[in-house]
Write a protein that holds these residues in place. Sequence first.
Motif, PDB file in Angstrom:
ATOM      1  N   ASN A 110       0.847  -1.193   0.000  1.00 14.39           N
ATOM      2  CA  ASN A 110       0.000   0.000   0.000  1.00 14.39           C
ATOM      3  C   ASN A 110       0.884   1.246   0.000  1.00 14.39           C
ATOM      4  N   ASP A 111       0.239   2.405   0.033  1.00 16.24           N
ATOM      5  CA  ASP A 111       0.979   3.671  -0.005  1.00 16.24           C
ATOM      6  C   ASP A 111       1.868   3.834   1.229  1.00 16.24           C
ATOM      7  N   ARG A 112       1.410   3.318   2.356  1.00 16.03           N
ATOM      8  CA  ARG A 112       2.223   3.419   3.569  1.00 16.03           C
ATOM      9  C   ARG A 112       3.530   2.664   3.402  1.00 16.03           C
ATOM     10  N   ALA A 113       3.464   1.475   2.795  1.00 17.20           N
ATOM     11  CA  ALA A 113       4.669   0.679   2.561  1.00 17.20           C
ATOM     12  C   ALA A 113       5.596   1.375   1.558  1.00 17.20           C
ATOM     13  N   LYS A 114       5.018   1.994   0.551  1.00 16.59           N
ATOM     14  CA  LYS A 114       5.831   2.715  -0.443  1.00 16.59           C
ATOM     15  C   LYS A 114       6.531   3.901   0.209  1.00 16.59           C
ATOM     16  N   LYS A 115       5.810   4.593   1.072  1.00 19.48           N
ATOM     17  CA  LYS A 115       6.417   5.740   1.757  1.00 19.48           C
ATOM     18  C   LYS A 115       7.560   5.289   2.661  1.00 19.48           C
ATOM     19  N   ARG A 116       7.410   4.156   3.327  1.00 23.00           N
ATOM     20  CA  ARG A 116       8.478   3.650   4.186  1.00 23.00           C
ATOM     21  C   ARG A 116       9.746   3.408   3.380  1.00 23.00           C
ATOM     22  N   ILE A 117       9.606   2.863   2.197  1.00 24.51           N
ATOM     23  CA  ILE A 117      10.775   2.639   1.342  1.00 24.51           C
ATOM     24  C   ILE A 117      11.421   3.965   0.972  1.00 24.51           C
ATOM     25  N   ASP A 118      10.601   4.925   0.552  1.00 25.64           N
ATOM     26  CA  ASP A 118      11.133   6.258   0.218  1.00 25.64           C
ATOM     27  C   ASP A 118      11.860   6.856   1.415  1.00 25.64           C
ATOM     28  N   ASP A 119      11.241   6.746   2.574  1.00 23.67           N
ATOM     29  CA  ASP A 119      11.839   7.300   3.787  1.00 23.67           C
ATOM     30  C   ASP A 119      13.184   6.640   4.089  1.00 23.67           C
ATOM     31  N   ASN A 120      13.256   5.340   3.938  1.00 22.38           N
ATOM     32  CA  ASN A 120      14.488   4.622   4.280  1.00 22.38           C
ATOM     33  C   ASN A 120      15.656   5.059   3.401  1.00 22.38           C
ATOM     34  N   PHE A 121      15.396   5.221   2.120  1.00 19.87           N
ATOM     35  CA  PHE A 121      16.465   5.741   1.257  1.00 19.87           C
ATOM     36  C   PHE A 121      16.843   7.159   1.684  1.00 19.87           C
ATOM     37  N   GLY A 122      15.846   7.940   2.066  1.00 20.56           N
ATOM     38  CA  GLY A 122      16.126   9.299   2.520  1.00 20.56           C
ATOM     39  C   GLY A 122      16.950   9.331   3.795  1.00 20.56           C
ATOM     40  N   TYR A 123      16.700   8.389   4.702  1.00 18.92           N
ATOM     41  CA  TYR A 123      17.464   8.343   5.949  1.00 18.92           C
ATOM     42  C   TYR A 123      18.938   8.016   5.689  1.00 18.92           C
ATOM     43  N   SER A 128      24.608  10.566   5.586  1.00 17.17           N
ATOM     44  CA  SER A 128      25.873  10.975   4.963  1.00 17.17           C
ATOM     45  C   SER A 128      26.132  12.468   5.108  1.00 17.17           C
ATOM     46  N   THR A 129      25.097  13.251   5.415  1.00 18.34           N
ATOM     47  CA  THR A 129      25.271  14.696   5.615  1.00 18.34           C
ATOM     48  C   THR A 129      25.442  15.058   7.086  1.00 18.34           C
ATOM     49  N   LEU A 130      25.173  14.102   7.982  1.00 19.96           N
ATOM     50  CA  LEU A 130      25.201  14.384   9.420  1.00 19.96           C
ATOM     51  C   LEU A 130      26.536  14.079  10.077  1.00 19.96           C
ATOM     52  N   LEU A 373      14.588   2.750  10.596  1.00 23.53           N
ATOM     53  CA  LEU A 373      15.772   3.425  10.057  1.00 23.53           C
ATOM     54  C   LEU A 373      15.740   4.949  10.239  1.00 23.53           C
ATOM     55  N   PHE A 374      14.695   5.440  10.873  1.00 20.20           N
ATOM     56  CA  PHE A 374      14.642   6.882  11.155  1.00 20.20           C
ATOM     57  C   PHE A 374      15.818   7.328  12.020  1.00 20.20           C
ATOM     58  N   VAL A 375      16.413   6.395  12.770  1.00 23.54           N
ATOM     59  CA  VAL A 375      17.538   6.769  13.616  1.00 23.54           C
ATOM     60  C   VAL A 375      18.747   7.204  12.790  1.00 23.54           C
ATOM     61  N   LEU A 376      18.790   6.794  11.520  1.00 26.80           N
ATOM     62  CA  LEU A 376      19.878   7.234  10.640  1.00 26.80           C
ATOM     63  C   LEU A 376      19.768   8.719  10.336  1.00 26.80           C
ATOM     64  N   GLY A 377      18.557   9.237  10.390  1.00 26.09           N
ATOM     65  CA  GLY A 377      18.351  10.650  10.056  1.00 26.09           C
ATOM     66  C   GLY A 377      18.334  11.565  11.253  1.00 26.09           C
ATOM     67  N   MET A 378      18.611  11.030  12.444  1.00 24.29           N
ATOM     68  CA  MET A 378      18.620  11.854  13.653  1.00 24.29           C
ATOM     69  C   MET A 378      19.958  12.550  13.800  1.00 24.29           C
ATOM     70  N   PRO A 379      19.981  13.866  13.952  1.00 25.17           N
ATOM     71  CA  PRO A 379      21.258  14.583  14.081  1.00 25.17           C
ATOM     72  C   PRO A 379      21.903  14.352  15.442  1.00 25.17           C
ATOM     73  N   ALA A 380      23.213  14.585  15.484  1.00 25.66           N
ATOM     74  CA  ALA A 380      23.921  14.527  16.758  1.00 25.66           C
ATOM     75  C   ALA A 380      23.565  15.775  17.566  1.00 25.66           C
ATOM     76  N   LYS A 381      23.783  15.686  18.867  1.00 26.24           N
ATOM     77  CA  LYS A 381      23.468  16.806  19.747  1.00 26.24           C
ATOM     78  C   LYS A 381      24.443  17.940  19.539  1.00 26.24           C
TER      79      LYS A 381
END
Length: 381
Positions: A110-123, A128-130, A373-381
Amino acid sequence: MSKKYAIFITALFLSFLGVFAVANAATPAKEFSPMENRTLAQMPEFSKDALLSGTFMEDFETFVTDQFVLRDEWIALKAGAEYASGKRENNGVYICDEHTLIPRFDPPANDRAKKRIDDNFGYVEKLSTLTDVPVYFSLLPSKVSVWSHLLPDGAPNDDEGQYITRGAALQGPKWLDANTTLNTHKDEPIYYRTDHHWTSLGAYYAYAALMEGMDRTPKALSEFTPTVVSDQFLGTTFSSSGVRWLEPDTIEFYVPQDAASVTNYFDGTPTEGQLYDMSKLEEKDKYSAFLGGNKPLTVVKSNVAPEGAPKLMLIRDSYADSMAPFLCYHFSEIHLVDPRYYKTSMAQYVKDNAIDEVLVMYAVNNFVKDGNLFVLGMPAK
């Protein structure tokens, strides 16, 4: 059919349903299935939003399926009956040539599963920028891709290659290609026949490809002497398929036990581990002998790396467990982090532990489903 007989059959059928309804209600929910080596779904939390969105009923159906009384026995009975009738798929597993079981790879539901995939690549891109250290990324093909020639004719599957291509196109992390090497060796026993993981041989070939991508020279295969530690491994694919007539797999270790010392961390508390936990070879999930199985955080300190070797952070799934021993020859420390259980900023971990390089490595079929995988996108303090 007489009226009395019809009433009898109806009453018998309703009694059958009633018995199992009572049995299911009276049986406490299990948290883990040793046979399938996975956490079972629990009763979802009810809310108006969850009901209206449909997620409550979706999760409730999964809960009922996972917790059904005598689930393992019903799966085995169904598999045997359907195989006898000519069917070559059961419970999401294909019964393939050469006595091999291959899990089906489905497209996003479903769309939720597709969004999760998009999000994971984004994370992964965000990570790599953090951080200022090199970040590498690799998606691994599973048996359904590499051993597609063993699948039953016309077996439907989603294409793992599209996700590998998408991962290679990310701009931030450096892409490491293991797909080409694994396909080059597809005629070798690089995956277990009864489990979804790769064998130590498959892990070696992927390790060699990744090291070359990191501009390192991998150790030659001829430098290792494989040791058979079990010839009775029946993996999780065997369990979930219901098939009970296949010969077990063999597990081999390539790297010596004393190549590294291991520390596991649960809630920040260190406990001594092992490169190979031999006690796990006496259990159902023998693959967990590699590093002792799933842990939030495992730190492997090498005894065989060259002096001054860097520290590697490996953000991973369970495929990394059997690859980690090979990495000891190139890194002074390997910090294996499993985001399913370790919920903290990966960028902060790099900073706090003086990590020199980061590798995000997942099997495609795990990467597209992982909601942590959202933890990959969390910035350091």
